[in-house]
Design an enzyme around this catalytic site. Sequence first.
Site, PDB file in Angstrom:
ATOM      1  N   THR A 128      -4.297  17.085  23.732  1.00 45.25           N
ATOM      2  CA  THR A 128      -3.650  17.694  22.571  1.00 45.25           C
ATOM      3  C   THR A 128      -2.414  16.910  22.119  1.00 45.25           C
ATOM      4  O   THR A 128      -1.764  16.241  22.925  1.00 45.25           O
ATOM      5  CB  THR A 128      -3.221  19.138  22.928  1.00 45.25           C
ATOM      6  OG1 THR A 128      -2.427  19.673  21.882  1.00 45.25           O
ATOM      7  CG2 THR A 128      -2.378  19.175  24.205  1.00 45.25           C
ATOM      8  N   ASP A 129      -2.080  17.060  20.850  1.00 38.48           N
ATOM      9  CA  ASP A 129      -0.852  16.426  20.333  1.00 38.48           C
ATOM     10  C   ASP A 129       0.400  17.123  20.869  1.00 38.48           C
ATOM     11  O   ASP A 129       1.505  16.587  20.759  1.00 38.48           O
ATOM     12  CB  ASP A 129      -0.846  16.416  18.799  1.00 38.48           C
ATOM     13  CG  ASP A 129      -0.901  17.811  18.161  1.00 38.48           C
ATOM     14  OD1 ASP A 129      -1.032  18.815  18.901  1.00 38.48           O
ATOM     15  OD2 ASP A 129      -0.811  17.892  16.927  1.00 38.48           O
ATOM     16  N   GLU A 130       0.234  18.335  21.452  1.00 37.93           N
ATOM     17  CA  GLU A 130       1.407  19.081  21.912  1.00 37.93           C
ATOM     18  C   GLU A 130       2.124  18.386  23.069  1.00 37.93           C
ATOM     19  O   GLU A 130       3.269  18.705  23.362  1.00 37.93           O
ATOM     20  CB  GLU A 130       1.013  20.510  22.287  1.00 37.93           C
ATOM     21  CG  GLU A 130       0.438  21.269  21.116  1.00 37.93           C
ATOM     22  CD  GLU A 130       0.480  22.777  21.268  1.00 37.93           C
ATOM     23  OE1 GLU A 130       1.116  23.282  22.189  1.00 37.93           O
ATOM     24  OE2 GLU A 130      -0.152  23.453  20.439  1.00 37.93           O
ATOM     25  N   TYR A 153       1.641  25.401  28.502  1.00 34.53           N
ATOM     26  CA  TYR A 153       0.345  24.809  28.101  1.00 34.53           C
ATOM     27  C   TYR A 153       0.474  23.302  27.924  1.00 34.53           C
ATOM     28  O   TYR A 153      -0.279  22.523  28.515  1.00 34.53           O
ATOM     29  CB  TYR A 153      -0.165  25.459  26.800  1.00 34.53           C
ATOM     30  CG  TYR A 153      -1.265  24.658  26.121  1.00 34.53           C
ATOM     31  CD1 TYR A 153      -2.526  24.568  26.701  1.00 34.53           C
ATOM     32  CD2 TYR A 153      -1.032  23.978  24.919  1.00 34.53           C
ATOM     33  CE1 TYR A 153      -3.536  23.816  26.095  1.00 34.53           C
ATOM     34  CE2 TYR A 153      -2.034  23.234  24.312  1.00 34.53           C
ATOM     35  CZ  TYR A 153      -3.286  23.153  24.903  1.00 34.53           C
ATOM     36  OH  TYR A 153      -4.280  22.396  24.312  1.00 34.53           O
ATOM     37  N   LYS A 157      -1.161  20.083  30.023  1.00 36.72           N
ATOM     38  CA  LYS A 157      -2.027  19.043  29.433  1.00 36.72           C
ATOM     39  C   LYS A 157      -1.395  17.660  29.620  1.00 36.72           C
ATOM     40  O   LYS A 157      -2.093  16.673  29.854  1.00 36.72           O
ATOM     41  CB  LYS A 157      -2.277  19.316  27.942  1.00 36.72           C
ATOM     42  CG  LYS A 157      -3.085  20.560  27.633  1.00 36.72           C
ATOM     43  CD  LYS A 157      -4.528  20.525  28.133  1.00 36.72           C
ATOM     44  CE  LYS A 157      -5.416  19.583  27.364  1.00 36.72           C
ATOM     45  NZ  LYS A 157      -6.850  19.740  27.746  1.00 36.72           N
TER      46      LYS A 157
HETATM   47  P1  NAD Z   1     -11.220  27.380  24.267  1.00 38.97           P
HETATM   48  O1  NAD Z   1     -10.178  28.194  24.953  1.00 38.97           O
HETATM   49  O2  NAD Z   1     -11.876  27.911  23.050  1.00 38.97           O
HETATM   50  O3  NAD Z   1     -12.388  27.030  25.309  1.00 38.97           O
HETATM   51  C1  NAD Z   1     -12.146  26.640  26.624  1.00 38.97           C
HETATM   52  C2  NAD Z   1     -13.460  26.683  27.396  1.00 38.97           C
HETATM   53  O4  NAD Z   1     -13.193  26.249  28.743  1.00 38.97           O
HETATM   54  C3  NAD Z   1     -14.069  28.084  27.489  1.00 38.97           C
HETATM   55  O5  NAD Z   1     -15.467  28.022  27.234  1.00 38.97           O
HETATM   56  C4  NAD Z   1     -13.814  28.508  28.921  1.00 38.97           C
HETATM   57  O6  NAD Z   1     -14.782  29.393  29.440  1.00 38.97           O
HETATM   58  C5  NAD Z   1     -13.828  27.157  29.640  1.00 38.97           C
HETATM   59  N1  NAD Z   1     -13.043  27.188  30.892  1.00 38.97           N
HETATM   60  C6  NAD Z   1     -11.762  27.620  31.042  1.00 38.97           C
HETATM   61  N2  NAD Z   1     -11.383  27.509  32.326  1.00 38.97           N
HETATM   62  C7  NAD Z   1     -12.446  26.980  32.999  1.00 38.97           C
HETATM   63  C8  NAD Z   1     -12.670  26.611  34.345  1.00 38.97           C
HETATM   64  N3  NAD Z   1     -11.721  26.798  35.284  1.00 38.97           N
HETATM   65  N4  NAD Z   1     -13.857  26.071  34.691  1.00 38.97           N
HETATM   66  C9  NAD Z   1     -14.822  25.893  33.750  1.00 38.97           C
HETATM   67  N5  NAD Z   1     -14.680  26.239  32.463  1.00 38.97           N
HETATM   68  C10 NAD Z   1     -13.501  26.770  32.086  1.00 38.97           C
HETATM   69  O7  NAD Z   1     -10.528  25.977  24.011  1.00 38.97           O
HETATM   70  P2  NAD Z   1     -10.649  24.980  22.754  1.00 38.97           P
HETATM   71  O8  NAD Z   1      -9.706  25.404  21.717  1.00 38.97           O
HETATM   72  O9  NAD Z   1     -12.090  24.806  22.436  1.00 38.97           O
HETATM   73  O10 NAD Z   1     -10.078  23.640  23.415  1.00 38.97           O
HETATM   74  C11 NAD Z   1     -10.938  22.778  24.160  1.00 38.97           C
HETATM   75  C12 NAD Z   1     -10.122  21.595  24.666  1.00 38.97           C
HETATM   76  O11 NAD Z   1      -9.552  20.887  23.584  1.00 38.97           O
HETATM   77  C13 NAD Z   1      -8.951  22.008  25.565  1.00 38.97           C
HETATM   78  O12 NAD Z   1      -8.847  21.063  26.604  1.00 38.97           O
HETATM   79  C14 NAD Z   1      -7.734  21.939  24.645  1.00 38.97           C
HETATM   80  O13 NAD Z   1      -6.576  21.626  25.374  1.00 38.97           O
HETATM   81  C15 NAD Z   1      -8.143  20.801  23.726  1.00 38.97           C
HETATM   82  N6  NAD Z   1      -7.563  20.858  22.362  1.00 38.97           N
HETATM   83  C16 NAD Z   1      -7.678  21.990  21.603  1.00 38.97           C
HETATM   84  C17 NAD Z   1      -7.182  21.981  20.283  1.00 38.97           C
HETATM   85  C18 NAD Z   1      -7.316  23.200  19.388  1.00 38.97           C
HETATM   86  O14 NAD Z   1      -6.803  23.180  18.278  1.00 38.97           O
HETATM   87  N7  NAD Z   1      -7.993  24.254  19.795  1.00 38.97           N
HETATM   88  C19 NAD Z   1      -6.582  20.833  19.778  1.00 38.97           C
HETATM   89  C20 NAD Z   1      -6.457  19.704  20.596  1.00 38.97           C
HETATM   90  C21 NAD Z   1      -6.973  19.714  21.889  1.00 38.97           C
HETATM   91  O1  DAU Z   2      -1.852  21.204  18.257  1.00 42.34           O
HETATM   92  C1  DAU Z   2      -3.010  21.397  19.027  1.00 42.34           C
HETATM   93  C2  DAU Z   2      -2.989  22.785  19.647  1.00 42.34           C
HETATM   94  O2  DAU Z   2      -3.248  23.716  18.600  1.00 42.34           O
HETATM   95  C3  DAU Z   2      -4.003  22.947  20.763  1.00 42.34           C
HETATM   96  O3  DAU Z   2      -3.711  22.057  21.804  1.00 42.34           O
HETATM   97  C4  DAU Z   2      -4.012  24.392  21.280  1.00 42.34           C
HETATM   98  O4  DAU Z   2      -5.024  24.551  22.265  1.00 42.34           O
HETATM   99  C5  DAU Z   2      -4.290  25.315  20.101  1.00 42.34           C
HETATM  100  O5  DAU Z   2      -4.243  26.661  20.534  1.00 42.34           O
HETATM  101  C6  DAU Z   2      -3.297  25.079  18.983  1.00 42.34           C
HETATM  102  O6  DAU Z   2      -1.973  25.517  19.386  1.00 42.34           O
HETATM  103  P1  DAU Z   2      -1.001  26.323  18.401  1.00 42.34           P
HETATM  104  O7  DAU Z   2      -0.050  27.085  19.212  1.00 42.34           O
HETATM  105  O8  DAU Z   2      -0.455  25.412  17.351  1.00 42.34           O
HETATM  106  O9  DAU Z   2      -2.101  27.287  17.691  1.00 42.34           O
HETATM  107  P2  DAU Z   2      -2.001  28.840  17.265  1.00 42.34           P
HETATM  108  O10 DAU Z   2      -3.185  29.134  16.415  1.00 42.34           O
HETATM  109  O11 DAU Z   2      -1.726  29.720  18.435  1.00 42.34           O
HETATM  110  O12 DAU Z   2      -0.692  28.867  16.352  1.00 42.34           O
HETATM  111  C7  DAU Z   2      -0.604  28.076  15.162  1.00 42.34           C
HETATM  112  C8  DAU Z   2       0.773  28.288  14.570  1.00 42.34           C
HETATM  113  O13 DAU Z   2       0.857  29.643  14.088  1.00 42.34           O
HETATM  114  C9  DAU Z   2       1.909  28.147  15.560  1.00 42.34           C
HETATM  115  O14 DAU Z   2       3.045  27.599  14.896  1.00 42.34           O
HETATM  116  C10 DAU Z   2       2.229  29.583  15.988  1.00 42.34           C
HETATM  117  C11 DAU Z   2       1.886  30.382  14.750  1.00 42.34           C
HETATM  118  N1  DAU Z   2       1.359  31.749  14.968  1.00 42.34           N
HETATM  119  C12 DAU Z   2       0.329  31.907  15.843  1.00 42.34           C
HETATM  120  C13 DAU Z   2      -0.212  33.151  16.058  1.00 42.34           C
HETATM  121  C14 DAU Z   2      -1.353  33.358  17.049  1.00 42.34           C
HETATM  122  C15 DAU Z   2       1.876  32.820  14.252  1.00 42.34           C
HETATM  123  O15 DAU Z   2       2.806  32.653  13.440  1.00 42.34           O
HETATM  124  N2  DAU Z   2       1.323  34.052  14.454  1.00 42.34           N
HETATM  125  C16 DAU Z   2       0.317  34.278  15.340  1.00 42.34           C
HETATM  126  O16 DAU Z   2      -0.122  35.460  15.499  1.00 42.34           O
END
Ligand code: NAD
Ligand code: DAU
Length: 346
Positions: A128-130, A153, A157
Site C-alpha cells: 500500500t501507499d500508506e 495497519y 504493511k
Molecule cells: P480485504 O480485506 O478485502 O481482503 C483480505 C482477504 O485476506 C480476505 O479474503 C481475508 O479472508 C483474507 N485473509 C485475511 N487474513 C488472512 C489469513 N490470516 N490467512 C489467509 N487469508 C486471510 O483486503 P483488500 O482491500 O482486498 O486488500 C488486499 C491487499 O491489498 C492487502 O494486502 C492490502 O494491504 C492491499 N491494498 C489494498 C488497497 C485498498 O484500497 N483496498 C490498496 C493498496 C493495497
Molecule cells: O491507500 C491505500 C489504502 O486505502 C489501503 O492500503 C487500505 O487497505 C484501504 O482500506 C484504504 O485505506 P483508507 O483508510 O484510505 O480507506 P477508507 O475507505 O477506510 O477511508 C478513505 C478515506 O475516508 C479516509 O481519509 C478516511 C475517510 N473515511 C472513512 C470511513 C470508513 C470517512 O471519512 N468516513 C468513514 O466512515
Amino acid sequence: MKTIFITGGAGFIGSHVVRRFVLQHPEFRIVNIDKLTYAGNLANLKDIENKENYIFKKGDINDTVFIQKLFEKYRPEGLIHLAAESHVDRSISSPLDFVMTNVVGTVNLLNIAKENSSSSFRFYHVSTDEVYGELGKDGYFTETTKYDPHSPYSASKASSDHFVRAYHDTYGLDVVLSNCSNNYGAHQFPEKLIPLAIHNIQNNKSIPIYGDGANIRDWLWVEDHAHAIEEVYFKGKTRETYNIGGHNEWTNLDLMHLLCSLMDEKLNRPSGSSKKLITFVKDRAGHDVRYAIDASKIEKELGWKPSLQFKEGLSKTIDWYLGNPKWMKAVTSGDYQHYYKKMYEE
Ligand code: NAD
Ligand code: DAU
C-alpha cells in the site's frame, strides 16, 4: 500444469486478481488460499468457481503445516500475496490482529517459500501507499520516498515490505512488490468509505465523514489494479517496487458530493437529497492528510496506465452495488459467512 498461489483471493482486490488470472491465463493453475475472515467472501468468485484451472483452499497463512503441504503438493512457480487485515480503523482498535496476519503471516509464507521452492520461484507482495506516510499540499509518493507509516495497519504493511526485501537480500529469494493507492469497485466490504456511503444513502442513513472531510485520497478502479498486478508479476524487476495509482485525487468531501449526486440520479431522488445525509464525525486517530501516487515508473517500464475515468468508474461501481442487493444484504447480515463456512468446514 504450472501453478500460481494467490493469497487473500476471496477479498475485495484478491477476487479481481484471481478472476483475471483464471480467465486470462488458462495455462496456469490458480490456487486461491484464503482464511475467509469477515472480509473474505466466496460469492465474489461465483462466476469462475467451476473453472478447471481454479482451486480454492481454505486456511490461514499463519498455519505452517497447511501452507507447507500446499507447497509440497503443487510446487508453485510463484505466489501473489494479498491476504491481510486491510482496514485502518480496525487496526486502531485491534493492532495485534494486524501484526499476526500482515507481519507474522507474511514472514511465515516467506520462510516456507525459501525452504520449499525452486530458484525461479517469485514472491510478489501486494502493498500500500500508506507505508510512505502522508503528503502536504504538494508532491507525490515515488518508489524512493522514505517509509513513514502512521497507523498500525500501515506500520504492519511497512514491516512486511521490509521482510520481503530482506528475504531477497539474505536468502536470494526472487521478490517483487507494488504499493498502490485507494481502490474502489465491486466486492469491497462496506466498512470502507465508498461502499459504506452507497449502502447508507440507499437506506437513508447518515454518511459519516471523519474530521472536516479535507483529507485527500488518490482513487483507482480495482480492475485497473488487478491488471497492474498481472504486469508486475510477469514483468517486474526483482526486488523493485512499483507505485500504482490513479492520478485521481479527491478530498473525501468532494468525493461524497459527487457520489451523492450520482446516487440521486440513479435512485430518482430529488437533487440534493443524498447530500443532506453527510454528517461530520470525530476524526480518525492519526488520520493521514493526503496520499498521491507518482505512477510514472510502472507506466514507463511496464506500459501500464489506468483505463477508466473516475466518474465512469464510480458510476459503474454504484450500478454494481445497486444491481447486487443480495450481495450487500448477505454481507451486512453476516449470512455469507455461515453458508461458505459450512461448505468448507474440515
Ligand atoms: P480485504 O480485506 O478485502 O481482503 C483480505 C482477504 O485476506 C480476505 O479474503 C481475508 O479472508 C483474507 N485473509 C485475511 N487474513 C488472512 C489469513 N490470516 N490467512 C489467509 N487469508 C486471510 O483486503 P483488500 O482491500 O482486498 O486488500 C488486499 C491487499 O491489498 C492487502 O494486502 C492490502 O494491504 C492491499 N491494498 C489494498 C488497497 C485498498 O484500497 N483496498 C490498496 C493498496 C493495497
Ligand atoms: O491507500 C491505500 C489504502 O486505502 C489501503 O492500503 C487500505 O487497505 C484501504 O482500506 C484504504 O485505506 P483508507 O483508510 O484510505 O480507506 P477508507 O475507505 O477506510 O477511508 C478513505 C478515506 O475516508 C479516509 O481519509 C478516511 C475517510 N473515511 C472513512 C470511513 C470508513 C470517512 O471519512 N468516513 C468513514 O466512515
